[in-house]
Design an enzyme around this catalytic site. Structure first.
Site, PDB file in Angstrom:
ATOM      1  CG  ASP A   7      -7.794  -2.198   1.381  1.00 48.01           C
ATOM      2  OD1 ASP A   7      -7.033  -1.863   2.299  1.00 48.01           O
ATOM      3  OD2 ASP A   7      -8.239  -1.395   0.536  1.00 48.01           O
ATOM      4  CD  GLU A  43      -2.738   1.329   2.429  1.00 50.13           C
ATOM      5  OE1 GLU A  43      -3.570   2.250   2.445  1.00 50.13           O
ATOM      6  OE2 GLU A  43      -2.665   0.448   3.310  1.00 50.13           O
ATOM      7  CB  THR A  95      -4.686   3.633   8.585  1.00 53.74           C
ATOM      8  OG1 THR A  95      -3.829   2.700   7.928  1.00 53.74           O
ATOM      9  CG2 THR A  95      -3.840   4.782   9.099  1.00 53.74           C
ATOM     10  CB  ILE A 139      -1.926  -0.412   9.579  1.00 50.16           C
ATOM     11  CG1 ILE A 139      -0.624  -0.540  10.355  1.00 50.16           C
ATOM     12  CG2 ILE A 139      -3.100  -0.197  10.540  1.00 50.16           C
ATOM     13  CD1 ILE A 139      -0.304   0.671  11.235  1.00 50.16           C
TER      14      ILE A 139
END
Length: 293
Positions: free
Chosen positions: A220, A70, A95, A92
């Protein structure tokens, strides 16, 4: 027959757990926040630190492997899924949750060969839940097998979704039209964990019957997509047909029956693909501001 990717997956689990420790340590201190495409599209120093940790560790052990991360893509690297062994990393996922200490924060590592996800690791580090799946070998949470819900009546389902970070009024209108339609099916309820991967793991765990979203990214959903399918679930595009992980549109459901009901309900649109040329993406990777929380 020996699993050719067993040691690779073992490394992914180990580095996800180590990354989770970094995330949990950071929650106890200041979290420097910057923004990407909008004032609500957040990134932190911890996102960047964790991604660097994972990539460096993998490069040392598997120097020929490729990466889609990402923060690397946000910094201008290409987002191309080739046939080569490729690690798809969200350091993460959640976030905004991390920034607010909302307890659904996941380190996500998907691994694809020939454009097919071979294993997925999603570590919900605050909960200390390690979700894993290996193609053809099932899905697990902390070693316990996962199985999707057997509820086929969408009227008795819980559906998960998110609102994303795009605040364009036309996009927001479509998101709320879809939400209204889903609520009026009716369903038992609509939920959101604030993390695409965690929502999908909830589908795999049988806690919710389906999750849909338009605007997600390949990092994701890549790892969690295999966790859903190996737990007995189905993946579908929001307009039906096979899911394309680069399309930024997904339905993950416990059954084809529930997924197809959602297809008829969702107001579909098409954000720029993850594998589009950087100049074609609407998201600006420039960091606009910074603050501590």
């Amino acid at each position: 027959m020996a699993d050719p990717w067993e040691s690779t997956m073992d490394h992914a689990v180990a580095i996800a757990r180590k990354a989770g420790e970094v995330v949990c340590d950071a929650l106890r201190g200041d979290r420097m926040v910057t923004t990407k495409s909008s004032a609500v599209d957040l990134v932190t120093q911890t996102d960047q630190k964790v991604e660097q940790l994972i990539i460096q560790s993998v490069k040392e052990k598997f120097p020929t492997h490729r990466f889609i991360g990402e923060e690397s893509v946000a910094a201008g690297e290409s987002c191309i899924l080739s046939d080569s062994p490729t690690w798809i990393i969200d350091p993460i996922d959640g976030t905004t949750n991390f920034v607010h200490a909302f307890p659904f924060v996941a380190v996500c590592i998907g691994f694809a060969v020939n454009k097919q996800v071979e294993f997925g690791v999603v570590y919900s580090c605050i909960e200390d839940k390690m979700f894993t799946a290996r193609r053809g070998r099932g899905a697990f949470c902390n070693g316990e097998p996962l199985q999707v819900s057997q509820q086929k009546a969408v009227e008795q389902a819980i559906v998960a979704t998110e609102f994303g970070s795009d605040r364009d009024p036309e996009v927001v209108d479509k998101i709320f039209q879809s939400l209204r339609n889903v609520l009026c099916l009716p369903v038992h309820g609509v939920r959101g964990a604030g993390s695409a991967a965690m929502n999908m793991c909830l589908v795999a765990s049988g806690c919710v019957e389906a999750y849909y979203e338009i605007g997600v990214h390949v990092w994701d959903v890549a790892a969690a997509s295999l966790i859903v399918s190996e737990a007995g679930g189905v993946l579908m595009d929001v307009e039906g047909g096979e899911v394309d992980l680069m399309s930024r549109r997904i339905i993950a459901a416990n059954s084809k029956t529930v997924a197809e009901r959602l297809v008829k309900t969702i107001v579909a649109f098409s954000p720029p693909r993850d594998d589009a040329a950087p100049s074609d993406r609407c998201e600006d990777s420039t960091h606009l501001s910074a603050r501590k929380v």
